[in-house]
Design an enzyme around this catalytic site. Structure first.
Site, short mmCIF file in Angstrom:
data_model
loop_
_atom_site.label_atom_id
_atom_site.label_comp_id
_atom_site.label_asym_id
_atom_site.label_seq_id
_atom_site.Cartn_x
_atom_site.Cartn_y
_atom_site.Cartn_z
N ASN A 53 -7.85 6.84 10.05
CA ASN A 53 -8.23 5.56 9.77
C ASN A 53 -9.35 4.87 10.54
O ASN A 53 -9.63 5.40 11.54
CB ASN A 53 -6.91 4.65 9.94
CG ASN A 53 -6.23 4.59 11.20
OD1 ASN A 53 -6.24 5.53 12.16
ND2 ASN A 53 -5.56 3.48 11.55
N VAL A 54 -10.12 4.31 9.54
CA VAL A 54 -11.41 3.85 10.14
C VAL A 54 -11.55 2.24 10.06
O VAL A 54 -11.64 1.79 8.69
CB VAL A 54 -12.73 4.69 9.40
CG1 VAL A 54 -13.96 4.14 9.85
CG2 VAL A 54 -12.67 6.06 9.56
N GLU A 55 -11.48 1.41 10.90
CA GLU A 55 -11.40 0.00 10.91
C GLU A 55 -12.73 -0.51 10.75
O GLU A 55 -13.84 0.31 10.93
CB GLU A 55 -10.57 -0.54 12.16
CG GLU A 55 -9.12 -0.13 11.90
CD GLU A 55 -8.22 -0.85 12.90
OE1 GLU A 55 -6.93 -0.60 12.60
OE2 GLU A 55 -8.78 -1.23 13.90
N CYS A 64 -7.69 3.55 5.21
CA CYS A 64 -6.52 4.40 5.98
C CYS A 64 -7.07 5.76 5.92
O CYS A 64 -7.88 6.25 5.34
CB CYS A 64 -5.18 4.31 5.13
SG CYS A 64 -4.65 2.63 4.76
N GLU A 66 -5.24 8.34 4.92
CA GLU A 66 -4.74 9.25 3.70
C GLU A 66 -6.07 9.13 2.75
O GLU A 66 -6.48 10.14 2.03
CB GLU A 66 -3.75 8.74 3.08
CG GLU A 66 -2.27 8.85 3.87
CD GLU A 66 -2.25 7.73 4.59
OE1 GLU A 66 -3.28 6.73 5.13
OE2 GLU A 66 -1.00 6.98 4.81
N CYS A 110 0.95 3.77 3.20
CA CYS A 110 0.83 2.16 2.52
C CYS A 110 0.53 2.62 0.92
O CYS A 110 0.50 3.51 0.48
CB CYS A 110 -0.40 1.41 2.93
SG CYS A 110 -1.98 1.65 2.45
N CYS A 113 -2.59 3.96 -0.38
CA CYS A 113 -2.66 5.13 -0.37
C CYS A 113 -1.77 6.04 -1.14
O CYS A 113 -2.01 7.16 -1.73
CB CYS A 113 -2.40 5.46 1.16
SG CYS A 113 -3.90 5.05 2.00
#
Ligand code: ZN
Length: 156
Positions: A53-55, A64, A66, A110, A113
């Protein structure tokens, strides 16, 4: 040049896929949630593509693990995009997705995804439960999913 895919000598089992997902989670960019997640996608050609994940400070642009992996898969695929970019070569088909959350077990994909994994044919999802791999069929986690086969003239 670094390539986002690895070529294991044999098709990895579920435990190995979870290890690869855990390794990817260690590279997550999560300054806001501190909730690192990793995903490892087993492709139809036997290769594995990982993602984390990359915020983003805007929160809404966070992606996310995935979906990071799925976009890496498409970007790294060897097959030329067909008309409308739809070519389904074996390096653009997901057989199985393993997901690890370093602070949650099990850690399921989620809803967004699940939809994206369904787009690329994912047949099962592997999570860690009580320290062991557990596989769920995709029909279990996304019953009655809407996908390419539901659109007229699209390949499944
Ligand atoms: Zn997600």
């Amino acid at each position: 040049m670094t390539t986002p895919t690895t070529s294991p000598p044999q098709v990895p089992d579920d435990a190995h896929l979870l290890d690869l997902a855990r390794e990817a989670a260690g590279r997550a960019y999560v300054p806001y949630s501190a909730f690192p997640v990793g995903a490892a996608l087993l492709l139809a050609n036997g290769e594995v593509v990982t993602g984390c994940n990359v915020e983003n400070a805007s929160y809404g642009l966070t992606i996310c693990a995935e979906r990071t992996a799925a976009t890496r898969m498409i970007a790294a695929s060897r097959g030329e995009a067909g008309e409308n970019g739809t070519t389904r070569t074996d390096d653009r088909v997901v057989v199985k997705a393993a997901v690890v959350g370093l602070k949650a077990s099990p850690c399921f994909p989620c809803g967004a995804c699940r939809q994206v994994l369904h787009e690329f044919g994912c047949q099962s999802v592997v999570v860690e439960e009580d320290g062991h791999p557990r596989a769920y069929s995709f029909a279990q986690i996304l019953p009655h999913g809407f996908g390419p086969a539901d659109l007229p003239g699209q390949e499944a």
